[in-house]
Design an enzyme around this catalytic site. Structure first.
Site, PDB file in Angstrom:
ATOM      1  N   ASP A 222       0.615  -1.220  -0.103  1.00 33.40           N
ATOM      2  CA  ASP A 222       0.013   0.013  -0.009  1.00 33.40           C
ATOM      3  C   ASP A 222       0.833   1.313   0.034  1.00 33.40           C
ATOM      4  OD1 ASP A 222       1.148  -0.041   2.329  1.00 33.40           O
ATOM      5  OD2 ASP A 222      -0.674  -0.214   3.543  1.00 33.40           O
TER       6      ASP A 222
ATOM      7  N   GLU B 273      -0.191  -9.261  -1.233  1.00 36.91           N
ATOM      8  CA  GLU B 273      -1.042  -8.455  -0.082  1.00 36.91           C
ATOM      9  C   GLU B 273      -2.191  -7.522  -0.561  1.00 36.91           C
ATOM     10  OE1 GLU B 273       0.462  -5.380   2.955  1.00 36.91           O
ATOM     11  OE2 GLU B 273       1.114  -7.029   3.955  1.00 36.91           O
TER      12      GLU B 273
ATOM     13  N   GLU C 278      -2.238   4.931   2.895  1.00 34.12           N
ATOM     14  CA  GLU C 278      -1.993   3.605   2.624  1.00 34.12           C
ATOM     15  C   GLU C 278      -3.578   3.030   1.928  1.00 34.12           C
ATOM     16  OE1 GLU C 278      -0.748   4.982   5.087  1.00 34.12           O
ATOM     17  OE2 GLU C 278       1.620   4.748   4.766  1.00 34.12           O
TER      18      GLU C 278
ATOM     19  N   HIS D 149       5.085   5.101  13.084  1.00 35.95           N
ATOM     20  CA  HIS D 149       5.681   6.093  12.028  1.00 35.95           C
ATOM     21  C   HIS D 149       4.346   6.431  11.115  1.00 35.95           C
ATOM     22  CE1 HIS D 149       5.127   2.157  10.310  1.00 35.95           C
ATOM     23  NE2 HIS D 149       4.918   2.727   8.637  1.00 35.95           N
TER      24      HIS D 149
ATOM     25  N   ARG E 251       1.390   8.524   9.170  1.00 35.81           N
ATOM     26  CA  ARG E 251       1.280   9.886   9.019  1.00 35.81           C
ATOM     27  C   ARG E 251       0.201  10.342   9.673  1.00 35.81           C
ATOM     28  NH1 ARG E 251       4.596   9.293   4.123  1.00 35.81           N
ATOM     29  NH2 ARG E 251       5.418  11.063   3.577  1.00 35.81           N
TER      30      ARG E 251
ATOM     31  N   HIS F 112      11.781   5.442  13.566  1.00 30.51           N
ATOM     32  CA  HIS F 112      11.730   5.707  12.250  1.00 30.51           C
ATOM     33  C   HIS F 112      12.394   6.888  11.911  1.00 30.51           C
ATOM     34  CE1 HIS F 112      10.116   6.231   7.929  1.00 30.51           C
ATOM     35  NE2 HIS F 112       9.549   4.754   8.329  1.00 30.51           N
TER      36      HIS F 112
HETATM   37  C1  UD1 Z   1       6.577   4.717   3.888  1.00 27.42           C
HETATM   38  C2  UD1 Z   1       5.050   4.503   3.396  1.00 27.42           C
HETATM   39  C3  UD1 Z   1       4.418   3.507   4.509  1.00 27.42           C
HETATM   40  C4  UD1 Z   1       5.133   2.582   5.196  1.00 27.42           C
HETATM   41  C5  UD1 Z   1       6.340   2.953   5.740  1.00 27.42           C
HETATM   42  C6  UD1 Z   1       7.312   1.870   5.951  1.00 27.42           C
HETATM   43  C7  UD1 Z   1       3.868   5.930   1.683  1.00 27.42           C
HETATM   44  C8  UD1 Z   1       3.260   7.238   1.410  1.00 27.42           C
HETATM   45  N1  UD1 Z   1       4.343   5.673   2.987  1.00 27.42           N
HETATM   46  O1  UD1 Z   1       6.316   5.809   5.107  1.00 27.42           O
HETATM   47  O2  UD1 Z   1       3.010   3.256   3.865  1.00 27.42           O
HETATM   48  O3  UD1 Z   1       4.402   2.049   6.137  1.00 27.42           O
HETATM   49  O4  UD1 Z   1       7.083   3.684   4.509  1.00 27.42           O
HETATM   50  O5  UD1 Z   1       8.346   2.205   6.736  1.00 27.42           O
HETATM   51  O6  UD1 Z   1       4.402   5.084   0.748  1.00 27.42           O
HETATM   52  N2  UD1 Z   1      13.571   8.609   5.516  1.00 27.42           N
HETATM   53  C9  UD1 Z   1      15.102   8.604   5.779  1.00 27.42           C
HETATM   54  N3  UD1 Z   1      15.581   7.252   5.390  1.00 27.42           N
HETATM   55  C10 UD1 Z   1      15.136   6.244   5.019  1.00 27.42           C
HETATM   56  C11 UD1 Z   1      13.546   6.436   5.006  1.00 27.42           C
HETATM   57  C12 UD1 Z   1      12.944   7.536   5.207  1.00 27.42           C
HETATM   58  O7  UD1 Z   1      15.492   9.640   6.426  1.00 27.42           O
HETATM   59  O8  UD1 Z   1      15.848   5.216   4.726  1.00 27.42           O
HETATM   60  C13 UD1 Z   1      12.783   9.822   6.014  1.00 27.42           C
HETATM   61  C14 UD1 Z   1      12.989  10.866   5.050  1.00 27.42           C
HETATM   62  O9  UD1 Z   1      13.070  12.110   5.375  1.00 27.42           O
HETATM   63  C15 UD1 Z   1      11.728  10.809   4.068  1.00 27.42           C
HETATM   64  C16 UD1 Z   1      10.761  10.597   5.488  1.00 27.42           C
HETATM   65  O10 UD1 Z   1      11.410   9.635   5.956  1.00 27.42           O
HETATM   66  O11 UD1 Z   1      11.413  11.935   3.326  1.00 27.42           O
HETATM   67  C17 UD1 Z   1       9.483   9.841   5.025  1.00 27.42           C
HETATM   68  O12 UD1 Z   1       9.682   8.865   3.759  1.00 27.42           O
HETATM   69  P1  UD1 Z   1       8.441   8.230   3.287  1.00 27.42           P
HETATM   70  O13 UD1 Z   1       8.730   6.843   2.628  1.00 27.42           O
HETATM   71  O14 UD1 Z   1       7.683   9.392   2.343  1.00 27.42           O
HETATM   72  O15 UD1 Z   1       7.252   8.180   4.392  1.00 27.42           O
HETATM   73  P2  UD1 Z   1       7.263   6.988   5.487  1.00 27.42           P
HETATM   74  O16 UD1 Z   1       6.831   7.587   6.718  1.00 27.42           O
HETATM   75  O17 UD1 Z   1       8.842   6.086   5.500  1.00 27.42           O
HETATM   76  N1  UDP Z   2      11.558  -3.545  11.024  1.00 24.07           N
HETATM   77  C1  UDP Z   2      12.746  -3.523  11.041  1.00 24.07           C
HETATM   78  N2  UDP Z   2      13.390  -2.821  11.832  1.00 24.07           N
HETATM   79  C2  UDP Z   2      12.736  -1.814  12.615  1.00 24.07           C
HETATM   80  C3  UDP Z   2      11.371  -1.674  12.557  1.00 24.07           C
HETATM   81  C4  UDP Z   2      10.883  -2.721  11.763  1.00 24.07           C
HETATM   82  O1  UDP Z   2      13.382  -4.476  10.513  1.00 24.07           O
HETATM   83  O2  UDP Z   2      13.500  -1.003  13.315  1.00 24.07           O
HETATM   84  C5  UDP Z   2      10.593  -4.504  10.064  1.00 24.07           C
HETATM   85  C6  UDP Z   2       9.696  -5.266  10.747  1.00 24.07           C
HETATM   86  O3  UDP Z   2      10.229  -6.369  11.173  1.00 24.07           O
HETATM   87  C7  UDP Z   2       8.713  -5.538   9.597  1.00 24.07           C
HETATM   88  C8  UDP Z   2       8.854  -4.454   8.918  1.00 24.07           C
HETATM   89  O4  UDP Z   2      10.099  -3.796   9.143  1.00 24.07           O
HETATM   90  O5  UDP Z   2       8.759  -6.714   9.071  1.00 24.07           O
HETATM   91  C9  UDP Z   2       7.815  -3.207   8.921  1.00 24.07           C
HETATM   92  O6  UDP Z   2       8.033  -2.109   8.535  1.00 24.07           O
HETATM   93  P1  UDP Z   2       7.527  -0.800   9.083  1.00 24.07           P
HETATM   94  O7  UDP Z   2       6.955  -0.884  10.206  1.00 24.07           O
HETATM   95  O8  UDP Z   2       8.273   0.369   8.464  1.00 24.07           O
HETATM   96  O9  UDP Z   2       6.089  -0.569   7.891  1.00 24.07           O
HETATM   97  P2  UDP Z   2       4.610  -1.044   7.753  1.00 24.07           P
HETATM   98  O10 UDP Z   2       4.709  -2.524   8.124  1.00 24.07           O
HETATM   99  O11 UDP Z   2       3.886  -0.211   8.830  1.00 24.07           O
HETATM  100  O12 UDP Z   2       4.380  -0.805   6.421  1.00 24.07           O
END
Ligand code: UD1
Ligand code: UDP
Length: 369
Positions: A95, A117, A131, A207, A209, A240
């Protein structure tokens, strides 16, 4: 040989597609892995664990990216990928923005789309946000739907998807978990010290939004209250990298001797941290699916979930972001063995570890028809 394009971008997509990539290869097809780069360092860590070296990297992540900006960068950079090569199928998972736009690019180029999924629904378009919208949009562009459970299959049928395009597979996160649990593992000195000293460990992730701002602050204040009231409790909280999360965590939870804040954990560190914990509090989708296999209760820091199977089996409890409710439900788990056992005794409803095999077989069959 059929070339199968996997479009993925975030930590959970890598974890959940890694077993499918391996299974597709085992079925004699050629997986081509495209990393949109929606996530950067937390994605790289996952590629390392699963020994995946992406064939194509789009490198779109920016600090504190908006939904508009990350979406437009991904879409723009996907166009030439499809112009360069013809793929038999595009596979997306879940998602995220990468998943939705991967499906959209498959549709634009008339490449069949498989959605792993598929069919999870909260039926609230703003929770989880974005999502719930992303998953529905990806589903509407999909040719082969892989819902993890019977309930998610029914959601797709209600939306008019043809039954022969739907295959219930279980969730591939369980395949990944079982695979990773067999790997050799040694915790770092820092984690070892926490595990050795913590009498009762609570693992936390947050994490979403839709919780940014006051809802998340309520959660963090409740965590603080819990450690203040229970001197035997310690919290491990891998934070996160989203700056919106980091800022609030630092404001409320920094500098408490029994609250261990750390950078996101590697996958092996994280699954072993789940094993070491007594309670998990999380708004993560993947964590809700993994924890029941490890017999750990999850207090879900959300008002609604698209994973009701876990509520039904007892493994999950929705506690939202109301501080009093979070405190009260945590207290029950800490104080009542009966409450604890009610959340940890049933089997995991999300799969048996063979989802990826079923998906690869179905893709092969689809392409041979
Ligand atoms: C995203 C997904 C969410 C998922 C989550 C898993 C969307 C809109 N959101 O949310 O569905 O549950 O990933 O973790 O697709 N950032 C870093 N380093 C990284 C990753 C992220 O610095 O390796 C920071 C950056 O500032 C980035 C911000 O996190 O701009 C947000 O990342 P983004 O992918 O937009 O949203 P997530 O909250 O990570
Ligand atoms: N996870 C990880 N390290 C962390 C937090 C989560 O490896 O510090 C793994 C966790 O085991 C799971 C996945 O990341 O498989 C979940 O990702 P996240 O919570 O970022 O996204 P969501 O599942 O909510 O989309």
């Amino acid at each position: 040989m059929h070339k199968i394009l996997f479009i993925l971008g975030t930590r959970p997509e890598i974890i959940k597609l890694a077993p499918v990539i391996m299974a597709v290869e085992n079925e004699g097809m050629k997986p081509v892995v495209l990393h949109t780069g929606q996530h950067r360092e937390i994605a790289e860590e996952m590629f390392r664990v699963f020994k995946i070296n992406p064939d194509i990297r789009l490198d779109v992540m920016r600090e504190n990216q908006t939904l508009f900006s990350v979406s437009s960068r991904i879409l723009e950079k996907l166009e030439p990928v499809f112009a360069d090569c013809r793929y038999s199928m595009t596979v997306v998972q879940g998602d995220t923005t990468s998943a939705f736009l991967g499906a959209l690019s498959g549709y634009y180029t008339k490449t069949p789309v498989a959605h792993v999924e598929a069919g999870l629904r909260s039926n609230d378009k703003f929770s989880p946000f974005p999502e719930e919208g992303n998953r529905r949009l990806a589903g509407s562009l999909t040719d082969l739907h892989f819902p993890p459970t019977e309930l998610s299959r029914k959601n797709l049928l209600k939306e008019g998807i043809q039954p022969n395009n739907i295959h219930v597979t279980g969730n591939t996160v369980i395949d990944a978990l079982f695979w990773a649990l067999k790997l050799p593992y040694q915790p770092s000195e820092k984690l070892k010290t926490i595990y050795d000293s913590a009498k009762r460990l609570i693992l936390v992730t947050s994490h979403r939004r839709e919780s940014f701002g006051e809802p998340q602050r309520r959660v963090f204040r409740a965590l603080y209250e819990i450690v203040q009231n229970y001197s035997e409790v310690e919290i491990l909280f891998p934070v996160h990298p989203n700056p919106n999360v980091r800022r609030e965590v630092a404001d409320i939870l920094e500098n408490h001797p029994r609250i261990h804040l750390c950078a996101p954990l590697g996958y092996l560190d994280f699954i072993h941290a789940m094993e070491k914990s007594e309670i998990i509090m999380s708004d993560s989708g993947g964590v809700q699916e993994e924890a029941p296999s490890l017999k750990k209760p999850v207090l879900v820091l959300r008002d609604v979930t698209e994973r009701p199977e876990g509520l039904e089996s007892g493994a999950l409890k929705l506690v939202g972001t109301d501080g009093e409710k979070i405190f009260a439900e945590c207290e029950k788990l800490l104080e009542s063995p009966a409450e604890y056992s009610a959340m940890t005794r049933n089997p995991n409803p999300y799969g048996d570890g063979r989802a990826a095999f079923r998906i690869a077989k179905s893709i092969k069959l689809f392409l041979s028809e």
